[in-house]
Design an enzyme around this catalytic site. Structure first.
Site, PDB file in Angstrom:
ATOM      1  CB  ALA A  35      -0.913  -0.010   1.217  1.00 11.92           C
ATOM      2  CB  CYS A  36       3.010   2.365  -2.540  1.00  8.69           C
ATOM      3  SG  CYS A  36       3.442   0.616  -2.503  1.00  8.69           S
ATOM      4  CB  THR A  37       2.447   7.526  -0.933  1.00  9.48           C
ATOM      5  OG1 THR A  37       1.633   7.115   0.164  1.00  9.48           O
ATOM      6  CG2 THR A  37       2.038   8.928  -1.355  1.00  9.48           C
ATOM      7  CD  GLU A 131       0.270   4.287  -4.959  1.00  3.75           C
ATOM      8  OE1 GLU A 131      -0.471   4.458  -3.972  1.00  3.75           O
ATOM      9  OE2 GLU A 131       1.488   4.530  -4.953  1.00  3.75           O
TER      10      GLU A 131
END
Length: 501
Positions: A35-37, A131
């Site tokens: 779970a990225c940005t 993402e």
């Protein structure tokens, strides 16, 4: 570099204490999930005229990271690659170019698939994948995922060795998605010396991509973000052939301002988990446009910054915990900030006209770790940066950075602030040294061996600093524990002055 030293300790003591601490840290992590940005910055939106893009790789597991240089190959014929994560079997070309990747391993190194995460190839094409985003139920009912399809675990492996431009990357991945199907929804970024493309894979076979406007940036947090696209403008937009007709035929097409909207058509409902990060990123770089946070707001994908964005500001965004907002994650536990301890790595690509691209890599959470620069065509990497271990190992660069980062997060003011200041000072010095690094690389004729040697010097210095900082923190923690224990005993008032031997 020694910009901060609040205590000193011998390296051997640091190793022993760090090993024990790392063992305890390993017990605090659970099952895997990503779970990225993502951040994308066009060249005219940056302070230097360089384009930037990158991502924090956030996991629900003890994600170990290595740095790997994959050599070019010329096989006798095309070959079949099988991803043991999804079961995807795909024919790949005989010829592949060299590339450097930062693969991710989870769950005691037993994770199937490659999970390359970030890559830069010999042609200067960079890629961040992926993402994680989410599609809505209506879209998935019309075009379901393919169980043995394309996914984060295999995307870089089947694309980056075979493309010479960012646009080629989009086109290749799009073609493969339409042929083999997706096992999940993802966002993928590609860049080269001319442009950045951001691509969203929505359902089994539907995808769309947009060239990042040169004067804009975007912050993306686990939700589809692309809006209206002009499919007649092939220079700036690409998509699967029936991206709109499928939605219209099955009754889930959503329009905004009389135009079909990708995120609202294919994406899942807005969530605080995702929306707050987009709002915070836009607040940081475009405060003049910032409004009160509203989870139901639909954000524009690409926004112009109030001031041009510097590389160190991109790094700071990846550390951002909303300290200057009512959602300060250091004071409340119900917000999902951008900077979190469970980030296993963060990477930023610096794309420069007429100069080789730079990958800035942070092993562990960048909140208390350092971004280190490297060129893409390394002939090899330092052994410690390539080493994987299921338990703490002082010979692993990842474990040393992870241990320091986790210790610093125990008390962000007392322990974390000096660590963060030290790394920020080192990053600014590394940025200032880039011209000399470029000059040495150019004088060598851009030799891969020189690229490797330049990184090795930086990498070893960073590890030495990490060991120093870890030792100082462990001494401070131990000293505080002794002081606290002594104060507690003295406060009890139950003992007389008898000396107990």
């Amino acid at each position: 570099m020694r910009t901060h030293a609040f205590f000193s300790i011998r390296a051997k003591r640091a190793k022993r204490l760090a090993a024990a601490m790392a063992f305890l840290l390993a017990l605090t992590f659970g099952a895997q999930a990503l779970a990225c940005t993502t951040i994308l910055v066009g060249k005219d939106a940056s302070a230097t005229g360089d384009a930037f893009f990158g991502r924090t790789v956030d996991v629900h597991g003890l994600g170990q990271v290595t740095l790997v240089s994959v050599p070019a190959r010329m096989r006798p014929a095309s070959w079949t690659y099988v991803d043991d994560n999804t079961g995807l079997a795909i024919d790949l070309p005989a010829r592949s170019c060299q590339y450097t990747m930062t693969p991710q391993s989870l769950d005691a190194l037993e994770t199937p698939g490659v999970w390359a995460e970030s890559c830069i190839n010999a042609y200067g094409v960079s890629m961040s994948a992926t993402e994680s985003i989410y599609a809505n139920d209506k879209a998935l009912a019309a075009d379901p995922y393919v169980e043995n399809g394309i996914a984060e675990s295999n995307i870089p492996t089947i694309v980056i060795p075979y493309v010479k431009t960012a646009r080629e990357g989009v086109e290749r991945l799009g073609t493969l998605v339409e042929k083999y199907g997706c096992a999940e929804s993802n966002g993928v970024a590609f860049g080269d010396g001319k442009e950045i493309w951001y691509m969203e894979l929505y359902t089994g076979h539907q995808w769309a991509a947009q060239r990042v406007p040169d004067d804009c940036y975007a912050v993306i947090g686990n939700d589809a973000l692309l809006g209206a696209i002009d499919l007649a403008d092939k220079a700036n937009f690409l998509a699967s052939k029936d991206i709109w007709t499928l939605a219209e035929k099955n009754g889930f097409l959503v329009r905004e301002a009389d135009a079909p909207h990708l995120a609202r058509t294919y994406g899942a409902a807005h969530r605080n988990y995702s929306q707050l990060r987009v709002w915070a990123g836009q607040k940081m770089f475009s405060p003049s446009l910032s409004k009160k946070y509203d989870v139901n707001a639909t954000f524009a994908a690409f926004v112009k910054p109030d001031e041009r964005i510097a590389l160190n500001e991109v790094m700071e965004l990846m550390r951002y915990r909303y300290e200057d907002t009512p959602y300060d994650a250091n004071k409340r536990d119900d917000t999902r900030p951008i900077g979190i301890p469970r980030t296993s790595q963060a990477h930023i690509f610096q794309l420069r006209a007429q100069k080789p691209a730079i990958l800035w890599l942070s092993m562990s959470s960048p909140e208390f770790s350092v971004f280190l620069p490297l060129y893409g065509d390394l002939s090899g990497v330092p052994e410690s940066y390539a080493k994987l271990s299921p338990a703490y190992d002082h010979d692993s660069a990842y474990w040393r950075f992870r241990t320091l980062s986790s210790l610093a997060a125990l008390d962000r003011d007392a322990y974390g602030a000096p660590v963060r200041a030290h790394w920020k000072a080192m990053e600014m010095q590394l940025m200032a040294n880039l011209p000399a690094m470029d000059d040495a690389y150019a004088k060598s004729g851009y030799a891969p061996e020189t690229a490797a040697a330049l990184f090795a010097d930086i990498a070893e210095q960073a590890l030495a600093d990490a060991d120093m900082l870890t030792g100082e923190l462990l001494y401070q923690i131990a000293d505080n524990a002794v002081i606290d224990t002594g104060a507690s005993a003295m406060a009890d008032g139950d003992l007389d002055d008898t000396v107990i031997r």
